[in-house]
Design an enzyme around this catalytic site. Structure first.
Site, PDB file in Angstrom:
ATOM      1  N   MET A   1       0.820  -1.208   0.000  1.00 41.88           N
ATOM      2  CA  MET A   1       0.000   0.000   0.000  1.00 41.88           C
ATOM      3  C   MET A   1       0.861   1.269   0.000  1.00 41.88           C
ATOM      4  O   MET A   1       0.500   2.281   0.582  1.00 41.88           O
ATOM      5  CB  MET A   1      -0.924  -0.009   1.220  1.00 41.88           C
ATOM      6  CG  MET A   1      -1.909  -1.168   1.199  1.00 41.88           C
ATOM      7  SD  MET A   1      -2.860  -1.355   2.727  1.00 41.88           S
ATOM      8  CE  MET A   1      -3.651   0.237   2.854  1.00 41.88           C
ATOM      9  N   CYS A   2       1.984   1.207  -0.679  1.00 36.88           N
ATOM     10  CA  CYS A   2       2.959   2.292  -0.709  1.00 36.88           C
ATOM     11  C   CYS A   2       2.885   2.993  -2.064  1.00 36.88           C
ATOM     12  O   CYS A   2       2.491   2.389  -3.060  1.00 36.88           O
ATOM     13  CB  CYS A   2       4.351   1.685  -0.480  1.00 36.88           C
ATOM     14  SG  CYS A   2       5.726   2.845  -0.575  1.00 36.88           S
ATOM     15  N   GLY A   3       3.298   4.232  -2.109  1.00 35.50           N
ATOM     16  CA  GLY A   3       3.378   4.929  -3.388  1.00 35.50           C
ATOM     17  C   GLY A   3       4.338   4.251  -4.357  1.00 35.50           C
ATOM     18  O   GLY A   3       4.236   4.443  -5.567  1.00 35.50           O
TER      19      GLY A   3
ATOM     20  N   THR B   1       4.576   0.918  -4.566  1.00 33.35           N
ATOM     21  CA  THR B   1       4.078  -0.431  -4.851  1.00 33.35           C
ATOM     22  C   THR B   1       4.070  -0.761  -6.346  1.00 33.35           C
ATOM     23  O   THR B   1       4.362  -1.903  -6.706  1.00 33.35           O
ATOM     24  CB  THR B   1       2.682  -0.630  -4.218  1.00 33.35           C
ATOM     25  OG1 THR B   1       2.800  -0.454  -2.801  1.00 33.35           O
ATOM     26  CG2 THR B   1       2.121  -2.003  -4.510  1.00 33.35           C
TER      27      THR B   1
END
Length: 181
Positions: free
Chosen positions: A34-36, A38
């Site tokens: 759920m990371c930028g 990803t």
């Protein structure tokens, strides 16, 4: 010492010796769903598909240490990576990559490849530095992993050859990997 001395658990919970990868070029990455960053899963998988026959293995290590961006179980992480990004490279059980409970592998990697700063000539590098300063100011100093998708290149001899911060994309690593192979 080399990475071959470490044992880790794969995403299914089975112990794996990194000695099983002796003679391979490894790209070890701490990941999050759920990371930028990803979307880098797509680029990592593309590198794996392009170079696996020449000896590249990408090893993904999920971590929930940065803004709780990897909250799922190992099973959920595996399914997410497979369904959303077509990941076929080896994934491992969720671990801590920094701090008192950091996995020994990541302690070794960060000692062997110290932090050299964020890529401040890139917008992504500026954003990471800002996020670390805002949310984890204690992480600014030292050599530990600063954020998701930090990458460590390990030569066929098991020695760490380089560290790449999250703003370095898999596509930018293509020529580095090509040269290392």
């Amino acid at each position: 010492m080399s990475v071959y001395e470490f044992k880790v658990k794969n995403i299914r919970g089975s112990e794996v010796s990194l000695a099983d990868y002796a003679g391979k070029l490894l790209l070890i990455v701490n990941t999050a769903s759920m990371c930028g960053f990803t979307p880098q899963y797509d680029g990592l998988e593309a590198l794996y598909q392009k170079y696996q026959d020449r000896g590249l293995v990408i090893l993904g290590f999920p971590s929930n240490q940065f803004l709780a961006q990897e909250p799922g179980s190992d099973e959920e992480i595996s399914e997410f990576c497979r369904l959303n990004h077509g990941v076929t490279f080896p994934l491992f059980s969720k671990i801590d990559v920094r701090g008192d409970h950091a996995d020994p592998l990541f302690r070794y990697l960060t000692e062997a490849a110290p932090f050299r700063g964020f890529e401040l000539d890139k917008e992504a590098g500026k954003k990471i530095q800002s996020a670390v300063e805002k949310f984890y100011p204690e992480n600014v100093a030292g050599n530990e992993v600063k954020w998701n998708f930090t990458k460590f290149l390990v030569g066929r001899d098991g020695q760490v050859k380089g560290r790449f911060e999250p703003s370095v994309t898999p596509e930018e690593l293509d020529p580095v990997i090509e040269a290392a192979l």
